[in-house]
Design a protein around this motif. Structure first.
Motif, PDB file in Angstrom:
ATOM      1  N   TYR A   1       0.851  -1.187   0.000  1.00 35.03           N
ATOM      2  CA  TYR A   1       0.000   0.000   0.000  1.00 35.03           C
ATOM      3  C   TYR A   1       0.891   1.243   0.000  1.00 35.03           C
ATOM      4  O   TYR A   1       1.893   1.286   0.695  1.00 35.03           O
ATOM      5  CB  TYR A   1      -0.915   0.036   1.239  1.00 35.03           C
ATOM      6  CG  TYR A   1      -1.780  -1.184   1.375  1.00 35.03           C
ATOM      7  CD1 TYR A   1      -1.348  -2.281   2.116  1.00 35.03           C
ATOM      8  CD2 TYR A   1      -3.021  -1.250   0.744  1.00 35.03           C
ATOM      9  CE1 TYR A   1      -2.142  -3.419   2.227  1.00 35.03           C
ATOM     10  CE2 TYR A   1      -3.819  -2.379   0.866  1.00 35.03           C
ATOM     11  CZ  TYR A   1      -3.367  -3.461   1.602  1.00 35.03           C
ATOM     12  OH  TYR A   1      -4.149  -4.575   1.701  1.00 35.03           O
ATOM     13  N   GLN A   2       0.496   2.227  -0.783  1.00 34.80           N
ATOM     14  CA  GLN A   2       1.250   3.468  -0.866  1.00 34.80           C
ATOM     15  C   GLN A   2       0.274   4.625  -0.990  1.00 34.80           C
ATOM     16  O   GLN A   2      -0.594   4.610  -1.869  1.00 34.80           O
ATOM     17  CB  GLN A   2       2.188   3.437  -2.069  1.00 34.80           C
ATOM     18  CG  GLN A   2       2.972   4.716  -2.307  1.00 34.80           C
ATOM     19  CD  GLN A   2       4.129   4.881  -1.344  1.00 34.80           C
ATOM     20  OE1 GLN A   2       4.951   3.977  -1.184  1.00 34.80           O
ATOM     21  NE2 GLN A   2       4.182   6.023  -0.705  1.00 34.80           N
TER      22      GLN A   2
ATOM     23  N   GLY B   1      -6.215  10.701 -10.887  1.00 35.93           N
ATOM     24  CA  GLY B   1      -6.652   9.597 -11.745  1.00 35.93           C
ATOM     25  C   GLY B   1      -5.699   8.417 -11.773  1.00 35.93           C
ATOM     26  O   GLY B   1      -6.029   7.386 -12.369  1.00 35.93           O
ATOM     27  N   ASP B   2      -4.555   8.552 -11.151  1.00 42.32           N
ATOM     28  CA  ASP B   2      -3.590   7.443 -11.102  1.00 42.32           C
ATOM     29  C   ASP B   2      -3.813   6.536  -9.901  1.00 42.32           C
ATOM     30  O   ASP B   2      -3.084   5.552  -9.727  1.00 42.32           O
ATOM     31  CB  ASP B   2      -2.161   7.993 -11.093  1.00 42.32           C
ATOM     32  CG  ASP B   2      -1.822   8.758 -12.359  1.00 42.32           C
ATOM     33  OD1 ASP B   2      -1.038   9.722 -12.290  1.00 42.32           O
ATOM     34  OD2 ASP B   2      -2.378   8.405 -13.428  1.00 42.32           O
ATOM     35  N   THR B   3      -4.791   6.875  -9.079  1.00 42.91           N
ATOM     36  CA  THR B   3      -5.163   5.979  -7.976  1.00 42.91           C
ATOM     37  C   THR B   3      -5.646   4.661  -8.557  1.00 42.91           C
ATOM     38  O   THR B   3      -6.580   4.627  -9.369  1.00 42.91           O
ATOM     39  CB  THR B   3      -6.275   6.624  -7.130  1.00 42.91           C
ATOM     40  OG1 THR B   3      -5.730   7.753  -6.436  1.00 42.91           O
ATOM     41  CG2 THR B   3      -6.831   5.635  -6.121  1.00 42.91           C
ATOM     42  N   ALA B   4      -4.974   3.581  -8.189  1.00 41.13           N
ATOM     43  CA  ALA B   4      -5.266   2.275  -8.781  1.00 41.13           C
ATOM     44  C   ALA B   4      -4.425   1.211  -8.088  1.00 41.13           C
ATOM     45  O   ALA B   4      -3.563   1.518  -7.258  1.00 41.13           O
ATOM     46  CB  ALA B   4      -4.941   2.266 -10.279  1.00 41.13           C
ATOM     47  N   MET B   5      -4.680  -0.041  -8.464  1.00 35.76           N
ATOM     48  CA  MET B   5      -3.785  -1.142  -8.108  1.00 35.76           C
ATOM     49  C   MET B   5      -2.794  -1.294  -9.249  1.00 35.76           C
ATOM     50  O   MET B   5      -3.181  -1.286 -10.421  1.00 35.76           O
ATOM     51  CB  MET B   5      -4.591  -2.437  -7.943  1.00 35.76           C
ATOM     52  CG  MET B   5      -3.740  -3.669  -7.736  1.00 35.76           C
ATOM     53  SD  MET B   5      -3.239  -3.864  -6.038  1.00 35.76           S
ATOM     54  CE  MET B   5      -4.614  -4.841  -5.443  1.00 35.76           C
ATOM     55  N   TYR B   6      -1.507  -1.407  -8.916  1.00 35.37           N
ATOM     56  CA  TYR B   6      -0.487  -1.622  -9.926  1.00 35.37           C
ATOM     57  C   TYR B   6       0.065  -3.035  -9.765  1.00 35.37           C
ATOM     58  O   TYR B   6       0.537  -3.422  -8.694  1.00 35.37           O
ATOM     59  CB  TYR B   6       0.602  -0.555  -9.824  1.00 35.37           C
ATOM     60  CG  TYR B   6       0.064   0.780 -10.272  1.00 35.37           C
ATOM     61  CD1 TYR B   6      -0.593   1.633  -9.375  1.00 35.37           C
ATOM     62  CD2 TYR B   6       0.131   1.173 -11.606  1.00 35.37           C
ATOM     63  CE1 TYR B   6      -1.144   2.823  -9.792  1.00 35.37           C
ATOM     64  CE2 TYR B   6      -0.412   2.379 -12.029  1.00 35.37           C
ATOM     65  CZ  TYR B   6      -1.047   3.193 -11.124  1.00 35.37           C
ATOM     66  OH  TYR B   6      -1.610   4.375 -11.548  1.00 35.37           O
ATOM     67  N   LEU B   7      -0.031  -3.770 -10.853  1.00 35.31           N
ATOM     68  CA  LEU B   7       0.322  -5.183 -10.838  1.00 35.31           C
ATOM     69  C   LEU B   7       1.568  -5.426 -11.676  1.00 35.31           C
ATOM     70  O   LEU B   7       1.688  -4.911 -12.788  1.00 35.31           O
ATOM     71  CB  LEU B   7      -0.821  -6.022 -11.412  1.00 35.31           C
ATOM     72  CG  LEU B   7      -2.129  -6.026 -10.629  1.00 35.31           C
ATOM     73  CD1 LEU B   7      -3.276  -6.490 -11.510  1.00 35.31           C
ATOM     74  CD2 LEU B   7      -2.005  -6.896  -9.397  1.00 35.31           C
ATOM     75  N   CYS B   8       2.452  -6.223 -11.143  1.00 31.65           N
ATOM     76  CA  CYS B   8       3.629  -6.681 -11.869  1.00 31.65           C
ATOM     77  C   CYS B   8       3.412  -8.144 -12.233  1.00 31.65           C
ATOM     78  O   CYS B   8       2.815  -8.904 -11.463  1.00 31.65           O
ATOM     79  CB  CYS B   8       4.862  -6.531 -10.983  1.00 31.65           C
ATOM     80  SG  CYS B   8       6.395  -7.180 -11.657  1.00 31.65           S
TER      81      CYS B   8
ATOM     82  N   PHE C   1       1.412 -13.218 -11.771  1.00 31.85           N
ATOM     83  CA  PHE C   1       1.208 -11.891 -11.186  1.00 31.85           C
ATOM     84  C   PHE C   1       1.626 -11.842  -9.721  1.00 31.85           C
ATOM     85  O   PHE C   1       1.473 -12.828  -8.979  1.00 31.85           O
ATOM     86  CB  PHE C   1      -0.270 -11.499 -11.279  1.00 31.85           C
ATOM     87  CG  PHE C   1      -0.710 -11.086 -12.654  1.00 31.85           C
ATOM     88  CD1 PHE C   1      -1.026 -12.030 -13.613  1.00 31.85           C
ATOM     89  CD2 PHE C   1      -0.805  -9.738 -12.985  1.00 31.85           C
ATOM     90  CE1 PHE C   1      -1.432 -11.652 -14.888  1.00 31.85           C
ATOM     91  CE2 PHE C   1      -1.211  -9.350 -14.246  1.00 31.85           C
ATOM     92  CZ  PHE C   1      -1.523 -10.298 -15.208  1.00 31.85           C
ATOM     93  N   GLY C   2       2.120 -10.676  -9.314  1.00 32.43           N
ATOM     94  CA  GLY C   2       2.261 -10.384  -7.906  1.00 32.43           C
ATOM     95  C   GLY C   2       0.929  -9.933  -7.335  1.00 32.43           C
ATOM     96  O   GLY C   2      -0.073  -9.844  -8.049  1.00 32.43           O
ATOM     97  N   ASP C   3       0.908  -9.633  -6.044  1.00 32.14           N
ATOM     98  CA  ASP C   3      -0.329  -9.221  -5.389  1.00 32.14           C
ATOM     99  C   ASP C   3      -0.581  -7.721  -5.472  1.00 32.14           C
ATOM    100  O   ASP C   3      -1.569  -7.235  -4.920  1.00 32.14           O
ATOM    101  CB  ASP C   3      -0.334  -9.669  -3.933  1.00 32.14           C
ATOM    102  CG  ASP C   3      -0.704 -11.136  -3.800  1.00 32.14           C
ATOM    103  OD1 ASP C   3      -0.333 -11.756  -2.791  1.00 32.14           O
ATOM    104  OD2 ASP C   3      -1.360 -11.664  -4.722  1.00 32.14           O
ATOM    105  N   GLY C   4       0.293  -7.013  -6.148  1.00 32.34           N
ATOM    106  CA  GLY C   4       0.008  -5.629  -6.461  1.00 32.34           C
ATOM    107  C   GLY C   4       0.388  -4.630  -5.385  1.00 32.34           C
ATOM    108  O   GLY C   4       0.616  -4.975  -4.224  1.00 32.34           O
ATOM    109  N   THR C   5       0.474  -3.382  -5.804  1.00 29.36           N
ATOM    110  CA  THR C   5       0.598  -2.238  -4.890  1.00 29.36           C
ATOM    111  C   THR C   5      -0.641  -1.392  -5.077  1.00 29.36           C
ATOM    112  O   THR C   5      -0.931  -0.963  -6.196  1.00 29.36           O
ATOM    113  CB  THR C   5       1.843  -1.391  -5.195  1.00 29.36           C
ATOM    114  OG1 THR C   5       3.008  -2.161  -4.928  1.00 29.36           O
ATOM    115  CG2 THR C   5       1.851  -0.121  -4.343  1.00 29.36           C
TER     116      THR C   5
END
Lengths: 112, 113
Positions: free
Chosen positions: B10-11, B84-91, B104-108
Protein backbone atom coordinates in the motif's frame (compact mmCIF):
# COMPACT_ATOMS: atom_id res chain seq x y z
CA UNK A 1 -10.35 -6.04 -33.16
CA UNK A 2 -8.32 -6.08 -29.97
CA UNK A 3 -11.28 -6.65 -27.69
CA UNK A 4 -12.25 -9.71 -25.74
CA UNK A 5 -15.91 -9.58 -24.71
CA UNK A 6 -16.86 -11.37 -21.53
CA UNK A 7 -20.28 -12.17 -20.08
CA UNK A 8 -22.05 -12.14 -17.74
CA UNK A 9 -20.73 -9.24 -15.68
CA UNK A 10 -21.93 -10.94 -12.50
CA UNK A 11 -23.15 -14.41 -11.64
CA UNK A 12 -24.79 -15.94 -8.59
CA UNK A 13 -24.76 -19.73 -8.29
CA UNK A 14 -25.86 -22.09 -5.54
CA UNK A 15 -23.26 -24.34 -3.93
CA UNK A 16 -22.86 -27.48 -6.01
CA UNK A 17 -24.11 -25.83 -9.17
CA UNK A 18 -22.30 -25.16 -12.46
CA UNK A 19 -20.88 -21.69 -13.15
CA UNK A 20 -20.48 -20.76 -16.80
CA UNK A 21 -18.64 -17.69 -18.08
CA UNK A 22 -18.39 -16.88 -21.77
CA UNK A 23 -15.90 -14.94 -23.86
CA UNK A 24 -15.72 -13.96 -27.51
CA UNK A 25 -12.97 -12.47 -29.64
CA UNK A 26 -12.48 -11.21 -33.19
CA UNK A 27 -8.75 -11.15 -33.83
CA UNK A 28 -7.37 -14.38 -35.33
CA UNK A 29 -3.86 -13.37 -34.22
CA UNK A 30 -4.69 -14.57 -30.70
CA UNK A 31 -3.16 -17.96 -30.00
CA UNK A 32 -3.31 -18.50 -26.25
CA UNK A 33 -6.37 -18.16 -24.04
CA UNK A 34 -5.89 -18.14 -20.25
CA UNK A 35 -8.42 -17.68 -17.47
CA UNK A 36 -7.45 -15.83 -14.31
CA UNK A 37 -9.08 -15.85 -10.88
CA UNK A 38 -8.73 -12.79 -8.69
CA UNK A 39 -9.67 -12.42 -5.04
CA UNK A 40 -10.06 -8.96 -3.46
CA UNK A 41 -6.70 -7.39 -2.65
CA UNK A 42 -4.79 -10.06 -4.57
CA UNK A 43 -3.25 -10.28 -8.01
CA UNK A 44 -4.82 -12.42 -10.73
CA UNK A 45 -3.86 -16.10 -10.51
CA UNK A 46 -3.72 -18.31 -13.57
CA UNK A 47 -6.49 -20.88 -13.37
CA UNK A 48 -6.38 -22.76 -16.65
CA UNK A 49 -5.38 -22.00 -20.24
CA UNK A 50 -5.97 -23.40 -23.72
CA UNK A 51 -4.49 -23.11 -27.18
CA UNK A 52 -6.72 -22.95 -30.30
CA UNK A 53 -5.75 -26.41 -31.57
CA UNK A 54 -7.64 -27.98 -28.64
CA UNK A 55 -11.43 -27.87 -28.19
CA UNK A 56 -11.57 -28.66 -24.49
CA UNK A 57 -9.27 -28.74 -21.50
CA UNK A 58 -10.17 -29.96 -18.02
CA UNK A 59 -8.31 -29.47 -14.76
CA UNK A 60 -10.18 -30.70 -11.72
CA UNK A 61 -13.50 -28.87 -11.49
CA UNK A 62 -12.50 -26.31 -14.14
CA UNK A 63 -13.07 -26.86 -17.87
CA UNK A 64 -12.39 -24.59 -20.84
CA UNK A 65 -14.46 -25.18 -23.97
CA UNK A 66 -13.04 -23.59 -27.12
CA UNK A 67 -14.88 -23.05 -30.42
CA UNK A 68 -12.36 -21.78 -32.95
CA UNK A 69 -14.83 -21.27 -35.81
CA UNK A 70 -17.17 -19.23 -33.61
CA UNK A 71 -14.25 -17.42 -31.91
CA UNK A 72 -15.71 -18.19 -28.53
CA UNK A 73 -14.46 -19.86 -25.39
CA UNK A 74 -15.99 -20.50 -22.02
CA UNK A 75 -15.11 -21.52 -18.48
CA UNK A 76 -17.20 -24.10 -16.67
CA UNK A 77 -16.82 -24.53 -12.92
CA UNK A 78 -18.41 -27.77 -11.81
CA UNK A 79 -19.65 -28.33 -8.24
CA UNK A 80 -19.15 -24.63 -7.46
CA UNK A 81 -18.07 -23.88 -3.90
CA UNK A 82 -18.28 -20.71 -1.78
CA UNK A 83 -14.47 -20.55 -1.96
CA UNK A 84 -14.79 -20.07 -5.73
CA UNK A 85 -16.40 -16.66 -5.12
CA UNK A 86 -14.04 -14.27 -6.91
CA UNK A 87 -13.66 -12.24 -10.09
CA UNK A 88 -12.79 -14.23 -13.19
CA UNK A 89 -11.07 -12.77 -16.23
CA UNK A 90 -10.71 -14.41 -19.59
CA UNK A 91 -7.82 -13.22 -21.72
CA UNK A 92 -6.27 -13.70 -25.12
CA UNK A 93 -2.63 -13.43 -26.07
CA UNK A 94 -1.22 -12.24 -29.38
CA UNK A 95 0.87 -14.79 -31.27
CA UNK A 96 3.84 -12.55 -31.99
CA UNK A 97 4.06 -10.41 -28.88
CA UNK A 98 2.44 -12.36 -26.06
CA UNK A 99 0.48 -9.23 -25.12
CA UNK A 100 -2.57 -10.17 -23.02
CA UNK A 101 -5.95 -8.62 -23.72
CA UNK A 102 -8.34 -9.14 -20.82
CA UNK A 103 -12.10 -9.48 -20.85
CA UNK A 104 -14.13 -7.17 -18.64
CA UNK A 105 -14.36 -9.67 -15.77
CA UNK A 106 -17.15 -11.65 -14.12
CA UNK A 107 -17.86 -11.44 -10.42
CA UNK A 108 -18.97 -14.87 -9.22
CA UNK A 109 -20.79 -15.39 -5.95
CA UNK A 110 -21.44 -18.95 -4.82
CA UNK A 111 -24.13 -19.11 -2.15
CA UNK A 112 -23.84 -21.78 0.55
CA UNK B 1 6.08 -19.06 -1.61
CA UNK B 2 5.63 -15.78 -3.44
CA UNK B 3 7.50 -15.74 -6.74
CA UNK B 4 6.58 -12.22 -7.84
CA UNK B 5 6.92 -9.82 -4.94
CA UNK B 6 5.71 -6.26 -4.99
CA UNK B 7 6.57 -3.54 -2.53
CA UNK B 8 5.05 -1.71 -0.91
CA UNK B 9 1.61 -3.34 -0.74
CA UNK B 10 0.00 0.00 0.00
CA UNK B 11 1.25 3.47 -0.87
CA UNK B 12 -0.36 6.81 -0.19
CA UNK B 13 1.20 9.87 -1.76
CA UNK B 14 0.35 13.47 -2.48
CA UNK B 15 -0.75 14.84 -5.81
CA UNK B 16 2.35 15.61 -7.88
CA UNK B 17 4.84 13.88 -5.55
CA UNK B 18 6.97 11.27 -7.39
CA UNK B 19 6.48 7.67 -6.36
CA UNK B 20 8.33 4.46 -7.14
CA UNK B 21 6.88 0.97 -6.97
CA UNK B 22 9.08 -2.11 -7.04
CA UNK B 23 8.74 -5.66 -8.25
CA UNK B 24 11.11 -8.59 -7.82
CA UNK B 25 10.89 -12.13 -9.13
CA UNK B 26 12.49 -15.43 -8.21
CA UNK B 27 11.41 -17.19 -11.42
CA UNK B 28 14.29 -15.95 -13.59
CA UNK B 29 11.76 -15.05 -16.28
CA UNK B 30 12.79 -13.00 -19.29
CA UNK B 31 9.70 -10.83 -19.46
CA UNK B 32 8.36 -8.44 -16.83
CA UNK B 33 5.11 -6.49 -17.19
CA UNK B 34 3.45 -3.59 -15.42
CA UNK B 35 -0.35 -3.32 -15.38
CA UNK B 36 -2.71 -0.74 -13.97
CA UNK B 37 -6.00 -2.02 -12.56
CA UNK B 38 -8.69 0.45 -11.51
CA UNK B 39 -11.58 -0.53 -9.31
CA UNK B 40 -13.90 -3.12 -10.91
CA UNK B 41 -11.91 -3.08 -14.15
CA UNK B 42 -9.59 -5.47 -15.94
CA UNK B 43 -5.82 -5.02 -15.77
CA UNK B 44 -4.47 -2.68 -18.43
CA UNK B 45 -0.94 -3.15 -19.73
CA UNK B 46 1.33 -0.12 -19.28
CA UNK B 47 4.64 -1.51 -20.58
CA UNK B 48 6.87 -4.53 -20.50
CA UNK B 49 10.52 -5.56 -20.69
CA UNK B 50 11.80 -8.47 -22.70
CA UNK B 51 15.22 -8.81 -21.11
CA UNK B 52 16.49 -5.22 -21.42
CA UNK B 53 14.25 -4.29 -24.34
CA UNK B 54 11.57 -1.84 -23.22
CA UNK B 55 8.12 -1.80 -24.87
CA UNK B 56 5.73 1.01 -24.07
CA UNK B 57 1.99 0.84 -24.80
CA UNK B 58 0.81 3.69 -27.00
CA UNK B 59 -1.69 5.01 -24.46
CA UNK B 60 0.54 4.85 -21.38
CA UNK B 61 0.80 8.35 -19.88
CA UNK B 62 4.14 10.09 -20.36
CA UNK B 63 4.69 10.52 -16.61
CA UNK B 64 4.83 6.72 -16.19
CA UNK B 65 8.30 5.27 -16.62
CA UNK B 66 10.02 2.00 -15.84
CA UNK B 67 13.49 0.67 -15.07
CA UNK B 68 14.81 -2.87 -15.08
CA UNK B 69 18.34 -2.84 -13.64
CA UNK B 70 18.68 -6.63 -13.72
CA UNK B 71 16.67 -9.80 -14.44
CA UNK B 72 15.12 -9.94 -10.99
CA UNK B 73 13.96 -6.38 -10.42
CA UNK B 74 11.70 -3.92 -12.19
CA UNK B 75 10.50 -0.49 -11.03
CA UNK B 76 7.54 1.69 -11.95
CA UNK B 77 8.16 5.41 -11.54
CA UNK B 78 5.30 7.89 -11.63
CA UNK B 79 6.87 11.33 -11.95
CA UNK B 80 3.90 13.55 -11.15
CA UNK B 81 0.95 11.42 -10.09
CA UNK B 82 -2.54 12.78 -10.53
CA UNK B 83 -5.75 11.81 -8.78
CA UNK B 84 -6.65 9.60 -11.75
CA UNK B 85 -3.59 7.44 -11.10
CA UNK B 86 -5.16 5.98 -7.98
CA UNK B 87 -5.27 2.28 -8.78
CA UNK B 88 -3.78 -1.14 -8.11
CA UNK B 89 -0.49 -1.62 -9.93
CA UNK B 90 0.32 -5.18 -10.84
CA UNK B 91 3.63 -6.68 -11.87
CA UNK B 92 3.73 -9.92 -13.85
CA UNK B 93 6.40 -12.13 -15.37
CA UNK B 94 6.56 -14.75 -18.08
CA UNK B 95 9.33 -17.00 -19.30
CA UNK B 96 9.00 -15.87 -22.90
CA UNK B 97 6.76 -13.36 -24.65
CA UNK B 98 4.77 -15.77 -26.81
CA UNK B 99 1.97 -17.94 -25.50
CA UNK B 100 3.36 -18.28 -22.01
CA UNK B 101 1.50 -17.94 -18.73
CA UNK B 102 1.94 -14.67 -16.91
CA UNK B 103 2.49 -14.87 -13.16
CA UNK B 104 1.21 -11.89 -11.19
CA UNK B 105 2.26 -10.38 -7.91
CA UNK B 106 -0.33 -9.22 -5.39
CA UNK B 107 0.01 -5.63 -6.46
CA UNK B 108 0.60 -2.24 -4.89
CA UNK B 109 -2.53 -0.30 -4.04
CA UNK B 110 -1.64 3.33 -4.76
CA UNK B 111 -3.75 6.20 -3.48
CA UNK B 112 -3.12 9.76 -4.62
CA UNK B 113 -4.48 12.43 -2.28
Amino acid sequence: QQQVKQSPQSLIVQKGGISIINCAYENTAFDYFPWYQQFPGKGPALLIAIRPDVSEKKEGRFTISFNKSAKQFSLHIMDSQPGDSATYFCAASFRNTGKLIFGQGTTLQVKP
Amino acid sequence: DAMVIQNPRYQVTQFGKPVTLSCSQTLNHNVMYWYQQKSSQAPKLLFHYYDKDFNNEADTPDNFQSRRPNTSFCFLDIRSPGLGDTAMYLCATSRENQGQPQHFGDGTRLSIL
